[in-house]
Enzyme design. Structure first.
Site, PDB file in Angstrom:
ATOM      1  N   ASN A  33     -16.982 -18.548   0.757  1.00 40.40           N
ATOM      2  CA  ASN A  33     -18.320 -18.349   1.539  1.00 40.40           C
ATOM      3  C   ASN A  33     -19.166 -17.239   0.799  1.00 40.40           C
ATOM      4  OD1 ASN A  33     -16.953 -15.859   1.748  1.00 40.40           O
ATOM      5  ND2 ASN A  33     -17.315 -16.098   4.057  1.00 40.40           N
ATOM      6  N   LEU A  60     -13.984 -19.598   6.335  1.00 43.50           N
ATOM      7  CA  LEU A  60     -12.606 -20.045   6.797  1.00 43.50           C
ATOM      8  C   LEU A  60     -12.147 -19.668   8.069  1.00 43.50           C
ATOM      9  CD1 LEU A  60     -10.917 -20.182   3.057  1.00 43.50           C
ATOM     10  CD2 LEU A  60     -12.026 -22.222   4.433  1.00 43.50           C
ATOM     11  N   LYS A  86      -9.730  -7.743  -0.384  1.00 41.31           N
ATOM     12  CA  LYS A  86      -8.349  -7.213  -1.143  1.00 41.31           C
ATOM     13  C   LYS A  86      -8.649  -5.817  -1.613  1.00 41.31           C
ATOM     14  CE  LYS A  86      -9.962  -7.391  -5.596  1.00 41.31           C
ATOM     15  NZ  LYS A  86      -9.567  -7.008  -6.679  1.00 41.31           N
ATOM     16  N   SER A 126       1.038 -10.208  -3.029  1.00 44.24           N
ATOM     17  CA  SER A 126       0.868  -9.212  -3.663  1.00 44.24           C
ATOM     18  C   SER A 126       1.968  -8.046  -3.946  1.00 44.24           C
ATOM     19  CB  SER A 126      -0.312  -8.260  -3.440  1.00 44.24           C
ATOM     20  OG  SER A 126      -0.428  -7.044  -3.991  1.00 44.24           O
ATOM     21  N   TYR A 151      -4.643  -3.694   4.281  1.00 41.17           N
ATOM     22  CA  TYR A 151      -4.540  -4.649   3.360  1.00 41.17           C
ATOM     23  C   TYR A 151      -3.251  -5.073   2.871  1.00 41.17           C
ATOM     24  CZ  TYR A 151      -4.291  -6.710  -1.305  1.00 41.17           C
ATOM     25  OH  TYR A 151      -3.833  -7.596  -2.496  1.00 41.17           O
ATOM     26  N   LYS A 155      -0.921  -9.009   3.900  1.00 40.78           N
ATOM     27  CA  LYS A 155      -0.203  -9.733   2.677  1.00 40.78           C
ATOM     28  C   LYS A 155       1.105  -9.992   3.443  1.00 40.78           C
ATOM     29  CE  LYS A 155      -3.323 -10.783  -0.153  1.00 40.78           C
ATOM     30  NZ  LYS A 155      -3.844 -12.179  -0.212  1.00 40.78           N
ATOM     31  N   LEU A 201      -8.401  -0.065 -11.522  1.00 41.42           N
ATOM     32  CA  LEU A 201      -8.481   0.677 -12.767  1.00 41.42           C
ATOM     33  C   LEU A 201      -9.343   0.031 -13.941  1.00 41.42           C
ATOM     34  CD1 LEU A 201      -7.440   3.319 -14.410  1.00 41.42           C
ATOM     35  CD2 LEU A 201      -5.461   1.948 -15.230  1.00 41.42           C
ATOM     36  N   ARG A 232       2.267   0.917 -13.421  1.00 40.81           N
ATOM     37  CA  ARG A 232       1.952  -0.351 -12.802  1.00 40.81           C
ATOM     38  C   ARG A 232       2.351  -1.242 -13.883  1.00 40.81           C
ATOM     39  NH1 ARG A 232       1.627   2.661  -9.068  1.00 40.81           N
ATOM     40  NH2 ARG A 232      -0.016   2.950  -7.458  1.00 40.81           N
TER      41      ARG A 232
HETATM   42  C1  WQD Z   1      -3.733   1.242 -10.336  1.00 39.38           C
HETATM   43  C2  WQD Z   1      -3.628   2.781 -10.833  1.00 39.38           C
HETATM   44  C3  WQD Z   1      -4.400   4.050  -9.398  1.00 39.38           C
HETATM   45  C4  WQD Z   1      -8.812   3.488 -10.647  1.00 39.38           C
HETATM   46  C5  WQD Z   1      -4.285  -2.442  -5.764  1.00 39.38           C
HETATM   47  C6  WQD Z   1      -3.559  -3.334  -4.436  1.00 39.38           C
HETATM   48  C7  WQD Z   1      -2.941  -4.806  -5.283  1.00 39.38           C
HETATM   49  C8  WQD Z   1      -4.205  -5.290  -5.948  1.00 39.38           C
HETATM   50  C9  WQD Z   1      -4.611  -4.288  -7.089  1.00 39.38           C
HETATM   51  C10 WQD Z   1      -5.869  -6.639  -5.081  1.00 39.38           C
HETATM   52  C11 WQD Z   1      -3.203   3.640  -9.666  1.00 39.38           C
HETATM   53  C12 WQD Z   1      -5.101   4.467 -10.989  1.00 39.38           C
HETATM   54  C13 WQD Z   1      -7.182   3.479 -10.477  1.00 39.38           C
HETATM   55  C14 WQD Z   1      -9.395   4.837 -11.208  1.00 39.38           C
HETATM   56  C15 WQD Z   1      -7.088   5.735 -11.671  1.00 39.38           C
HETATM   57  N1  WQD Z   1      -4.939  -5.655  -4.959  1.00 39.38           N
HETATM   58  N2  WQD Z   1      -6.696   4.667 -10.888  1.00 39.38           N
HETATM   59  N3  WQD Z   1      -8.590   5.848 -11.560  1.00 39.38           N
HETATM   60  O1  WQD Z   1      -3.704   0.413  -6.524  1.00 39.38           O
HETATM   61  O2  WQD Z   1      -2.259  -0.378  -8.188  1.00 39.38           O
HETATM   62  O3  WQD Z   1      -3.279  -2.155  -6.660  1.00 39.38           O
HETATM   63  O4  WQD Z   1      -5.226  -3.240  -6.333  1.00 39.38           O
HETATM   64  O5  WQD Z   1      -6.176  -7.194  -5.945  1.00 39.38           O
HETATM   65  O6  WQD Z   1      -2.518  -5.318  -4.185  1.00 39.38           O
HETATM   66  O7  WQD Z   1      -2.657  -2.718  -4.105  1.00 39.38           O
HETATM   67  O8  WQD Z   1      -4.398  -0.823  -8.225  1.00 39.38           O
HETATM   68  O9  WQD Z   1      -6.375  -0.846 -10.007  1.00 39.38           O
HETATM   69  O10 WQD Z   1      -6.419   0.581  -7.774  1.00 39.38           O
HETATM   70  O11 WQD Z   1      -4.924   1.237  -9.404  1.00 39.38           O
HETATM   71  O12 WQD Z   1      -6.446   6.688 -12.044  1.00 39.38           O
HETATM   72  O13 WQD Z   1     -10.523   4.809 -11.148  1.00 39.38           O
HETATM   73  O14 WQD Z   1      -4.608   3.199 -11.756  1.00 39.38           O
HETATM   74  O15 WQD Z   1      -4.336   5.518  -8.979  1.00 39.38           O
HETATM   75  O16 WQD Z   1      -2.312   4.486  -9.990  1.00 39.38           O
HETATM   76  P1  WQD Z   1      -3.303  -0.586  -7.203  1.00 39.38           P
HETATM   77  P2  WQD Z   1      -5.541   0.100  -8.908  1.00 39.38           P
END
Ligand code: WQD
Length: 338
Positions: A33, A60, A86, A126, A151, A155, A201, A232
């Site tokens: 959508n 949906l 998400k 996820s 979220y 899942k 990130l 990660r």
């Molecule tokens: C990764 C790391 C932050 C931004 C989540 C969901 C997962 C998926 C991806 C949807 C962490 C650090 C982040 C910033 C930072 N969801 N960070 N500065 O939280 O592991 O996963 O998003 O697609 O299901 O759980 O991903 O990229 O937000 O963070 O330091 O500006 O980067 O603290 O350690 P995350 P993320």
């Protein structure tokens, strides 16, 4: 032709998956959508594949509109269900929005899957379902713990709903647990289109590097890890996309031993936030303007995949390195800036 319905087909992982499906002989339609995506991304899909993708711009959560897609396409043999909200932080602020959207859309899709006897169903899950694991490296058998956000709950619930539903409806299904999808298609014709200030990130890195954000924060360097920042498992979106094609191939070839199987989709390597940033700086030859700030609530110290099951059973081999992920993400950001 093997026609596949991709819900959320205009989204980040959905659009990359449509490219891979087409390149491997599938016929694809999308339902999206565009509340959190742009229909324009399908122009990029067409540039890569030469195929114009039909998108049903449908909510949906509205059963009749979802049902109409299946009435019009009785030859759908498989569904890949990406469509969901998400954003972890948004889900904490507005849980009911997430439960309503993510669960009701799934229920409608599954009802239609059952009514139209669509045999194959792949669900976008996820690593967030693991919560805060005792061991950072997780297998598909690692116990599911308390979700860290609404979220994450959607899942976990989604997985349970699929598992319970397929048993009584002769649907063969796979749950794919993504770790951290990043990067852009090597053609740089499609990539991530974060809405508003990026929570994740890699978009935060590239938007800071291009100057859309003045500075980015590293949320904590006092975790019990190599350098104090969180660990990660970053995985290239094109590797994730190909896993969906392999999952459908696997189900169609009746290689599955149960009617709902789970696979981790990660590289099996954990990188810290600072290592990811330094890799970006090396690849882009850009010094990144970041500061160390307080921890972000809900973040877990570390998680990365044991991906042996996907390798052994799906024949899935991630191809892109962290350098490739950062390179394609950066090229895409520069293209968006033009
Ligand atoms: C990764 C790391 C932050 C931004 C989540 C969901 C997962 C998926 C991806 C949807 C962490 C650090 C982040 C910033 C930072 N969801 N960070 N500065 O939280 O592991 O996963 O998003 O697609 O299901 O759980 O991903 O990229 O937000 O963070 O330091 O500006 O980067 O603290 O350690 P995350 P993320």
């Amino acid at each position: 032709m093997k026609k596949i319905l991709v819900t959320g087909g205009c989204g980040y992982i959905g659009s990359h998956t449509i490219v891979d499906l087409i390149q491997h002989g599938y016929d694809v339609i999308s339902a999206d959508n565009n509340s959190r995506s742009s229909i324009d991304i399908l122009d990029g899909v067409e540039k890569i594949t030469g195929q114009k993708i039909k998108n049903y711009q449908v909510d949906l959560c509205v059963f009749d509109d979802t049902h109409a897609i299946f009435q019009e396409n009785p030859d759908i043999i498989g569904i890949i269900h990406f469509a969901a909200y998400k954003a972890v932080g948004e889900s904490v602020e507005n849980p009911l929005l997430y439960f309503d959207n993510n669960i009701n859309s799934l229920l409608n899709i599954l009802k239609c899957c059952a009514e139209f006897a669509v045999p194959y169903f792949v669900f976008s899950s996820s690593c967030t379902v693991y919560g805060n694991p005792d061991e950072s490296q997780v297998t598909e058998e690692t116990p599911i713990k308390q979700a860290e956000s609404p979220y994450g709950y959607t899942k976990q619930m989604g997985e349970q709903i699929v598992q319970q539903t397929v048993n009584s409806n002769h649907i063969q299904s796979i749950l794919l647990r993504y770790f951290n999808p990043v990067g852009a298609h090597p053609s740089i014709e499609i990539g991530e289109l974060p809405i508003g200030r990026p929570a994740n990130l890699v978009p935060a890195i590239t938007q800071t590097a291009i100057g859309k954000l003045p500075q980015m924060q590293v949320f904590g360097n006092d975790y019990p890890t190599r350098d104090g920042s969180c660990v990660r498992d970053y995985i290239h979106v094109t590797d994730i996309a190909h896993a969906h094609t392999l999952a459908l191939d696997y189900l169609i070839a009746e290689k599955n031993s149960e009617n709902c199987e789970v696979f981790n989709l990660g590289t099996g390597n954990g990188y810290t936030v600072l290592e990811a940033i330094h890799t970006f700086e090396k690849v882009s030859h850009q010094k990144l303007n970041y500061v160390i700030s307080a921890r972000r609530s809900g973040d877990i110290t570390g998680i990365f995949a044991n991906n042996t099951k996907a390798k052994d059973q799906l024949g899935w081999i991630p191809k892109f390195s962290l350098e490739d992920m950062m390179h394609t993400a950066w090229e895409w950001e520069k293209k968006l800036a033009k």
